[in-house]
Enzyme design. Structure first.
Site, PDB file in Angstrom:
ATOM      1  N   ASP A 127      -8.665  -9.677   2.102  1.00  0.00           N
ATOM      2  CA  ASP A 127      -9.050  -8.828   3.241  1.00  0.00           C
ATOM      3  C   ASP A 127     -10.400  -9.252   3.827  1.00  0.00           C
ATOM      4  O   ASP A 127     -10.784  -8.781   4.904  1.00  0.00           O
ATOM      5  CB  ASP A 127      -9.116  -7.348   2.836  1.00  0.00           C
ATOM      6  CG  ASP A 127      -7.768  -6.648   3.015  1.00  0.00           C
ATOM      7  OD1 ASP A 127      -6.796  -7.314   3.414  1.00  0.00           O
ATOM      8  OD2 ASP A 127      -7.688  -5.435   2.750  1.00  0.00           O
TER       9      ASP A 127
ATOM     10  N   THR B 210       0.843  -1.197   0.000  1.00  0.00           N
ATOM     11  CA  THR B 210       0.000   0.000   0.000  1.00  0.00           C
ATOM     12  C   THR B 210       0.879   1.249   0.000  1.00  0.00           C
ATOM     13  O   THR B 210       2.059   1.189   0.331  1.00  0.00           O
ATOM     14  CB  THR B 210      -0.943   0.041   1.235  1.00  0.00           C
ATOM     15  OG1 THR B 210      -1.613  -1.190   1.321  1.00  0.00           O
ATOM     16  CG2 THR B 210      -1.920   1.170   1.197  1.00  0.00           C
TER      17      THR B 210
HETATM   18  N1  GLU Z   1      -5.482  -4.280   2.050  1.00  0.00           N
HETATM   19  C1  GLU Z   1      -5.203  -3.455   3.174  1.00  0.00           C
HETATM   20  C2  GLU Z   1      -6.399  -2.609   3.524  1.00  0.00           C
HETATM   21  O1  GLU Z   1      -7.130  -2.213   2.693  1.00  0.00           O
HETATM   22  C3  GLU Z   1      -4.020  -2.574   2.951  1.00  0.00           C
HETATM   23  C4  GLU Z   1      -2.782  -3.391   2.749  1.00  0.00           C
HETATM   24  C5  GLU Z   1      -1.603  -2.930   3.534  1.00  0.00           C
HETATM   25  O2  GLU Z   1      -1.445  -1.743   3.784  1.00  0.00           O
HETATM   26  O3  GLU Z   1      -0.800  -3.783   3.909  1.00  0.00           O
HETATM   27  O4  GLU Z   1      -6.613  -2.340   4.654  1.00  0.00           O
END
Ligand code: GLU
Length: 601
Positions: free
Chosen positions: A461, A419
């Protein structure tokens, strides 16, 4: 009392002047080569002060792309899209058009905050047991590197919508700086090489990923140039024809084909499950305008991202709880104790109540109400910790006096350092806080052949099985968006922005943003100090994660238990200094350090 406002006291670079030499080395696909002339990456500073607008990202090329747009008269939205597109080139393992994100925008003319939900979406064929057939969860790594975990990407739609609503550039103009970076290449640094090495085994199993990221079969050496002409062509096509070519055209056809039959090397032994996404799923995708979350905090208004992200609701609930203590007047141990307790309480509620609001009933107004915060805050004791795991509260509008503390099942949430977050501001006072991702570092590991971008694994997620005793708001379902932790945040005073921040880091995003706000707004730190300070992340799990320099001793005496982690989060932010001046700030050290610039230093 807020102290805010009192005394606001290398990665890699676009190769300049060597484009021709590099092009001469490149015949097809991604090519690395020794840099023909000594590479001169753009300057990389984690802090900048000046006027005319500001940009902070994790990467100097992306920051420069945003600054160039501002310099030519573009606004904060144009700069955010340009920077995000550049990050798709230089941070391809963290963000790109194969993923999604959340875009928060303050409009100076109307003094209103708007958000776009560009979260990836489950295909129509996804069921609650897709990740746990017969009740047995698929091994997590197998789910990550699969077609099954690929959600319908939201990033191209987010860029197009943001520009259409508030930008001054066309999509084609906003993509131009990124096309240049993709075409000419960027200089590989140690962080990029390490991230590639961490992914090398799975990239090697997908010929398209291997060709792009493992030239000569190896992670590219530090100091070599990595180009991505396929992505340059993809961006060009999207610029010329709009995102229809992605959602309902030839790029989409390739994407769906890749998800359906992940192009694995026949010699690979890896089990790569096919995905369920269809062209109809892709064509049905919409970036959604959502009302932001808002809480009042010490006379300020804190705006964040509403569900399906849990960022705004969890940061907001924790702030409401913290507002009941005068953190600035407490000693540091007591202030941090309350920060950790508020975070643990808010996470208990997040895990129980937050999911995709278009599929489950999220009691958002109650979660963010003062009454509920009061009910939760009265569980906090100055001399001990609430027993973990903390049970969720009852955001039902009937605010009882301090209920007895019960315990519940743990659901800590996953954390990572994939991210990326970027923050922009312009000369008119518009501000963007934008967090985008492809979930894991390297996403699903699957590159769409010939298109130059990785596909996300965002659907991991979702919870694979029920974690909440029959009430899990985050189980998979057709067309549902998985719960996120992304927390792009903008803080206003009297209707004008004073601060905007965000971070990567999975579920630690929430605590990183919360701690940065507390550091800045309550504990007397400047924004760069607030970003640099050692972090701890309490998420109602087995132990509080803490960076080595986080002061644990006094807190351990109160009952907190800590698990060491090397690094949490990677913040970028901007702060308004008044009279059109901005402070832009990024990490000085974490994740290789970030890049902050202003138009006129
Ligand atoms: N998929 C995660 C989210 O939407 C973010 C991934 C990450 O920052 O490691 O919360």
């Amino acid at each position: 009392m807020s102290r805010f406002g009192s005394d606001p006291r290398r990665r890699r670079g676009l190769v300049r002047g060597v484009g021709v030499a590099v092009l001469a080395l490149a015949t097809c696909g991604a090519v690395t080569g020794p840099v023909a002339a000594a590479p001169k990456p753009p300057d990389k500073q984690p802090t900048a002060i000046g006027s005319g607008g500001a940009v902070a990202t994790v990467d100097p090329d992306a920051t420069q792309a945003g600054i160039d747009v501002l310099r030519r008269g573009g606004n904060a939205v144009d700069a955010a899209v340009a920077a995000a597109a550049a990050l798709g080139v230089t941070e391809p393992y963290s963000a790109g058009i194969g993923g999604g994100g959340f875009f928060v925008y303050y409009d100076a003319r109307t003094r209103r905050v708007h958000t776009i939900d560009g979260r990836e979406t489950a295909p129509a064929a996804m069921q609650s047991d897709t990740f746990a057939p017969g009740g047995v969860p698929i091994p997590f790594p197998e789910a990550v590197t699969s077609g099954l975990s690929v959600g319908v990407p939201g990033t191209p739609a987010t860029w197009e919508r943001a520009l259409r609503l508030w930008g001054s550039l066309s999509l084609s103009q906003a993509l131009r700086p990124a096309i240049t970076v993709a075409q000419r290449g960027f200089v590989v640094d140690a962080t990029f090489r390490q991230q590639t090495a961490d992914n090398a085994a799975r990239f090697a199993d997908f010929p398209a990923s291997r060709a792009l990221f493992l030239p000569g079969g190896q992670p590219p050496a530090v100091g070599t140039v990595l180009r991505n002409p396929d992505l340059a062509a993809t961006y060009r096509l999207i610029g010329q024809r709009g995102t229809g070519v992605f959602y309902d055209g030839e790029i989409g056809t390739d994407l769906v084909k890749t998800v359906h039959a992940p192009p694995v090397d026949p010699a690979a032994t890896r089990v790569v499950r096919p995905g369920l996404m269809t062209e109809a799923d892709l064509a049905a995708y919409r970036a959604i305008d959502r009302a932001p979350t808002r809480v009042g905090y010490r006379g300020l208004d804190v705006f964040g991202m509403a569900p399906p992200s849990s960022g705004g609701s969890t940061v907001g609930e924790a702030l409401n709880i913290l507002e009941r203590s005068d953190l600035g007047s407490l000693d540091r141990t007591q202030a941090l104790h309350r920060y950790l307790e508020a975070s643990g309480l808010a996470f208990a509620d997040r895990n129980r109540y937050v999911g995709d609001p278009d599929r489950v009933n999220v009691p958002l107004a109650q979660l963010l109400s003062e009454g509920f915060a009061g009910e939760r805050a009265c569980l906090i004791s100055p001399t001990s910790t609430v027993a973990r795991p903390i049970a969720p509260g009852s955001p039902d509008g009937a605010h009882a006096p301090c209920p007895p503390a019960a315990t519940a099942a743990r659901d800590a949430g996953r954390e990572g350092l994939s991210t990326t977050h970027l923050t922009t501001a312009d000369r008119w006072g518009n501000v963007v806080a934008y967090t985008l991702t492809i979930e894991q570092t390297g996403g699903s590991g699957i590159t769409v052949p010939g298109r130059g971008f990785l596909l996300n694994n965002e659907l991991t997620d979702f919870n694979f099985t029920d974690t909440q005793g029959g009430n899990d708001p985050n189980l998979p379902a057709p067309g549902k968006r998985p719960r996120s932790s992304m927390a792009p945040t903008i803080v206003l005073r009297h209707g004008k922005p004073i601060l905007a921040v965000g971070s990567p880091g999975g579920a630690t995003i929430i605590t990183t943003v919360l701690q940065t706000l507390v550091n800045r707004l309550d504990l007397g730190m400047t924004l760069p100090e607030a970003i640099a300070a050692a972090r701890a992340s309490e998420r109602n799990g087995a132990a509080t994660q803490a960076e080595p320099a986080f002061p644990t001793a006094g807190l351990a005496a109160l009952g907190h238990t800590f698990a060491p982690v090397a690094e949490i989060g990677a913040v970028t932010g901007v702060e308004a200094l008044g009279h059109g001046r901005w402070l832009a700030a990024a990490e000085p050290v974490r994740r290789g350090g970030g890049s902050a610039k202003v138009v006129r230093p």
